[in-house]
Design a protein around this motif. Structure first.
Motif, mmCIF file in Angstrom:
data_model
loop_
_atom_site.group_PDB
_atom_site.id
_atom_site.type_symbol
_atom_site.label_atom_id
_atom_site.label_comp_id
_atom_site.label_asym_id
_atom_site.label_seq_id
_atom_site.Cartn_x
_atom_site.Cartn_y
_atom_site.Cartn_z
ATOM 1 N N GLU A 84 33.501 30.004 43.522
ATOM 2 C CA GLU A 84 33.399 31.337 44.129
ATOM 3 C C GLU A 84 33.134 32.359 43.029
ATOM 4 O O GLU A 84 34.057 32.793 42.327
ATOM 5 C CB GLU A 84 34.685 31.675 44.867
ATOM 6 C CG GLU A 84 34.639 32.982 45.642
ATOM 7 C CD GLU A 84 33.604 32.970 46.755
ATOM 8 O OE1 GLU A 84 32.693 33.821 46.687
ATOM 9 O OE2 GLU A 84 33.677 32.118 47.645
ATOM 10 N N PRO A 85 31.875 32.783 42.820
ATOM 11 C CA PRO A 85 31.561 33.656 41.683
ATOM 12 C C PRO A 85 32.147 35.053 41.789
ATOM 13 O O PRO A 85 32.556 35.646 40.788
ATOM 14 C CB PRO A 85 30.025 33.696 41.684
ATOM 15 C CG PRO A 85 29.637 33.383 43.095
ATOM 16 C CD PRO A 85 30.680 32.438 43.611
ATOM 17 N N LEU A 86 32.206 35.611 43.012
ATOM 18 C CA LEU A 86 32.662 36.987 43.149
ATOM 19 C C LEU A 86 34.169 37.134 42.986
ATOM 20 O O LEU A 86 34.657 38.252 42.816
ATOM 21 C CB LEU A 86 32.236 37.540 44.510
ATOM 22 C CG LEU A 86 30.749 37.893 44.639
ATOM 23 C CD1 LEU A 86 30.445 38.442 46.011
ATOM 24 C CD2 LEU A 86 30.342 38.893 43.564
ATOM 25 N N VAL A 87 34.912 36.027 43.038
ATOM 26 C CA VAL A 87 36.346 36.121 42.776
ATOM 27 C C VAL A 87 36.588 36.584 41.340
ATOM 28 O O VAL A 87 37.460 37.415 41.069
ATOM 29 C CB VAL A 87 37.038 34.773 43.042
ATOM 30 C CG1 VAL A 87 38.461 34.788 42.500
ATOM 31 C CG2 VAL A 87 37.090 34.493 44.528
ATOM 32 N N GLY A 88 35.807 36.074 40.407
ATOM 33 C CA GLY A 88 35.939 36.501 39.016
ATOM 34 C C GLY A 88 35.621 37.970 38.840
ATOM 35 O O GLY A 88 36.321 38.683 38.108
ATOM 36 N N THR A 89 34.562 38.439 39.519
ATOM 37 C CA THR A 89 34.212 39.860 39.435
ATOM 38 C C THR A 89 35.311 40.733 40.020
ATOM 39 O O THR A 89 35.706 41.746 39.431
ATOM 40 C CB THR A 89 32.900 40.122 40.189
ATOM 41 O OG1 THR A 89 31.866 39.304 39.633
ATOM 42 C CG2 THR A 89 32.498 41.580 40.091
ATOM 43 N N ALA A 90 35.812 40.332 41.188
ATOM 44 C CA ALA A 90 36.886 41.106 41.827
ATOM 45 C C ALA A 90 38.152 41.080 40.983
ATOM 46 O O ALA A 90 38.843 42.105 40.858
ATOM 47 C CB ALA A 90 37.161 40.546 43.217
ATOM 48 N N ALA A 91 38.473 39.920 40.392
ATOM 49 C CA ALA A 91 39.667 39.817 39.550
ATOM 50 C C ALA A 91 39.524 40.684 38.296
ATOM 51 O O ALA A 91 40.496 41.335 37.868
ATOM 52 C CB ALA A 91 39.921 38.365 39.172
ATOM 53 N N TYR A 92 38.330 40.714 37.702
ATOM 54 C CA TYR A 92 38.114 41.550 36.512
ATOM 55 C C TYR A 92 38.291 43.030 36.857
ATOM 56 O O TYR A 92 38.948 43.774 36.119
ATOM 57 C CB TYR A 92 36.722 41.308 35.945
ATOM 58 C CG TYR A 92 36.321 42.338 34.911
ATOM 59 C CD1 TYR A 92 36.834 42.286 33.618
ATOM 60 C CD2 TYR A 92 35.457 43.387 35.251
ATOM 61 C CE1 TYR A 92 36.495 43.255 32.686
ATOM 62 C CE2 TYR A 92 35.106 44.347 34.325
ATOM 63 C CZ TYR A 92 35.629 44.283 33.046
ATOM 64 O OH TYR A 92 35.293 45.235 32.114
ATOM 65 N N ASN A 93 37.683 43.474 37.958
ATOM 66 C CA ASN A 93 37.821 44.886 38.344
ATOM 67 C C ASN A 93 39.274 45.251 38.610
ATOM 68 O O ASN A 93 39.740 46.330 38.222
ATOM 69 C CB ASN A 93 36.981 45.167 39.591
ATOM 70 C CG ASN A 93 35.491 45.074 39.330
ATOM 71 O OD1 ASN A 93 35.030 45.267 38.198
ATOM 72 N ND2 ASN A 93 34.722 44.769 40.361
ATOM 73 N N THR A 94 39.994 44.349 39.267
ATOM 74 C CA THR A 94 41.404 44.613 39.549
ATOM 75 C C THR A 94 42.226 44.620 38.271
ATOM 76 O O THR A 94 43.116 45.469 38.095
ATOM 77 C CB THR A 94 41.947 43.559 40.525
ATOM 78 O OG1 THR A 94 41.161 43.568 41.720
ATOM 79 C CG2 THR A 94 43.401 43.839 40.881
ATOM 80 N N LEU A 95 41.945 43.680 37.356
ATOM 81 C CA LEU A 95 42.669 43.666 36.080
ATOM 82 C C LEU A 95 42.379 44.924 35.275
ATOM 83 O O LEU A 95 43.280 45.476 34.622
ATOM 84 C CB LEU A 95 42.281 42.413 35.284
ATOM 85 C CG LEU A 95 42.982 42.222 33.940
ATOM 86 C CD1 LEU A 95 44.487 42.081 34.144
ATOM 87 C CD2 LEU A 95 42.437 40.993 33.213
ATOM 88 N N TRP A 96 41.143 45.399 35.325
ATOM 89 C CA TRP A 96 40.790 46.654 34.644
ATOM 90 C C TRP A 96 41.642 47.801 35.187
ATOM 91 O O TRP A 96 42.174 48.615 34.431
ATOM 92 C CB TRP A 96 39.306 46.946 34.851
ATOM 93 C CG TRP A 96 38.747 48.059 34.018
ATOM 94 C CD1 TRP A 96 38.081 47.950 32.843
ATOM 95 C CD2 TRP A 96 38.818 49.477 34.311
ATOM 96 N NE1 TRP A 96 37.717 49.194 32.386
ATOM 97 C CE2 TRP A 96 38.159 50.146 33.257
ATOM 98 C CE3 TRP A 96 39.360 50.216 35.352
ATOM 99 C CZ2 TRP A 96 38.025 51.528 33.224
ATOM 100 C CZ3 TRP A 96 39.252 51.603 35.317
ATOM 101 C CH2 TRP A 96 38.586 52.245 34.267
ATOM 102 N N LEU A 97 41.765 47.861 36.503
ATOM 103 C CA LEU A 97 42.580 48.906 37.116
ATOM 104 C C LEU A 97 44.056 48.743 36.772
ATOM 105 O O LEU A 97 44.764 49.732 36.551
ATOM 106 C CB LEU A 97 42.395 48.890 38.632
ATOM 107 C CG LEU A 97 41.038 49.360 39.163
ATOM 108 C CD1 LEU A 97 40.926 49.110 40.652
ATOM 109 C CD2 LEU A 97 40.820 50.843 38.868
#
Length: 331
Positions: A84-97
């Protein structure tokens, strides 16, 4: 009046009838306590215990809300970490926040509370003005911020152009969308500010006076008196901000839709996370999987992982605070 004293034997211990009456009183007290705790316990089991157990169960199934769930073991978790590629993107954005928003929110609230605590007049008015943004509905506040930071006709960029500064694209830029969301979150952090302000006003003045007698300046008093005194409240602020960032949903999904010039939030999944998935947070992708694609089993697995991460952050921070407090007491 008749006496209710418990009969005592010659060796000092209660007699058998006395033990029976004492046991009956303890049982009555337990029943009373249970009676008063029953509503809260029942609500906890219905609205937290059962949903948590059901979520864990569904995370091991393939479930689309229509057909019966089919047990598939750890397939949902394997998919989450592998295909699931977008899980990594979503996790990165959330970790940034989590990192940026937590630090900025606590520091900002502490700074505003420190300024208010030093005011000599107009404290009530300033405190009210700082708290009012918290009462604004998140969706309405986000729409207002998207307008204020509009690249073309927004008041912020207009003012910046007057002083010769390029304001940027804000919510329309992948690089600036998360900082813009952070500013929105800071604008609505009045609740945490009020809590920290109460803690600052509760610090004993005797400690400041003693520090002044020792020759401490403003910085040393803040570092050695204020911060240790309000450290439990700051820990609460950190934990609260981390959970707030991990659950960041409404502002991000409304901002991505509004910046794209549409009111369609859930109907068009291509607009979710715009621009270029920079506002796609973990809760938003969980929502899309569960209620857009009806992958409820996979969404449940994402929810379980989010719960574990939130509980882990909280446990680490609380444990670290207790450890530091024990070190201070032993010093």
């Amino acid at each position: 009046m008749t006496s209710t004293a418990v009969p005592i034997r010659t060796d000092g211990s209660p007699s058998a009838p006395g033990k029976a009456r004492a046991g009956a009183r303890r049982a009555k007290r337990r029943r009373t306590v249970f009676f008063f705790m029953a509503p809260a316990s029942l609500g906890f089991l219905i609205f937290f215990g059962y949903p948590l157990i059901a979520t864990v169960y569904y995370s091991f199934t393939r479930y689309d809300l229509i057909n019966p769930p089919v047990f598939i073991g750890f397939d949902n978790y394997v998919r989450m970490f592998t295909t699931e590629p977008l899980v990594g993107t979503a996790a990165y954005n959330t970790l940034w926040l989590v990192v940026v928003l937590t630090v900025c929110r606590v520091v900002f609230s502490l700074g505003i509370a420190s300024v208010i605590s030093r005011l000599k007049s107009g404290v009530g008015l300033v405190r009210t003005l700082c708290y009012l943004p918290t009462l604004a509905p998140p969706a309405a506040a986000t729409l207002a911020f998207v307008f204020v930071f509009n690249p073309e006709f927004g008041p912020v960029n207009r003012f910046l152009r007057l002083v010769g500064i390029d304001g940027g694209l804000w919510f329309n830029s992948p690089a600036m969308s998360k900082p813009a969301l952070t500013l929105l979150a800071l604008w609505g952090s009045g609740e945490l500010m009020i809590i920290i302000l109460a803690a600052l006003l509760d610090v004993p003045t005797e400690q400041y006076e003693a520090a002044e007698l020792d020759g401490a300046g403003s910085v040393r008093k803040f570092w050695h008196v204020t911060l240790p005194s309000i450290s439990p409240v700051l820990l609460f602020g950190v934990v609260n901000s981390i959970i707030y960032a991990l659950q960041f949903f409404t502002q991000a999904i409304v901002a991505s839709s509004a910046s794209a010039g549409t009111a369609d939030v859930a109907g068009n999944s291509k607009l979710i996370g715009a621009p270029q998935n920079s506002t796609l947070t973990y809760p938003i992708w969980l929502y899309v999987q569960g209620f857009r694609y009806f992958n409820m089993g996979y969404a449940a697995a994402m929810a379980v992982l989010l719960f574990i991460v939130s509980a882990g952050f909280t446990w680490i921070l609380v444990r670290q605070l207790r450890k530091s407090q024990h070190q201070e007491e032993g010093a």
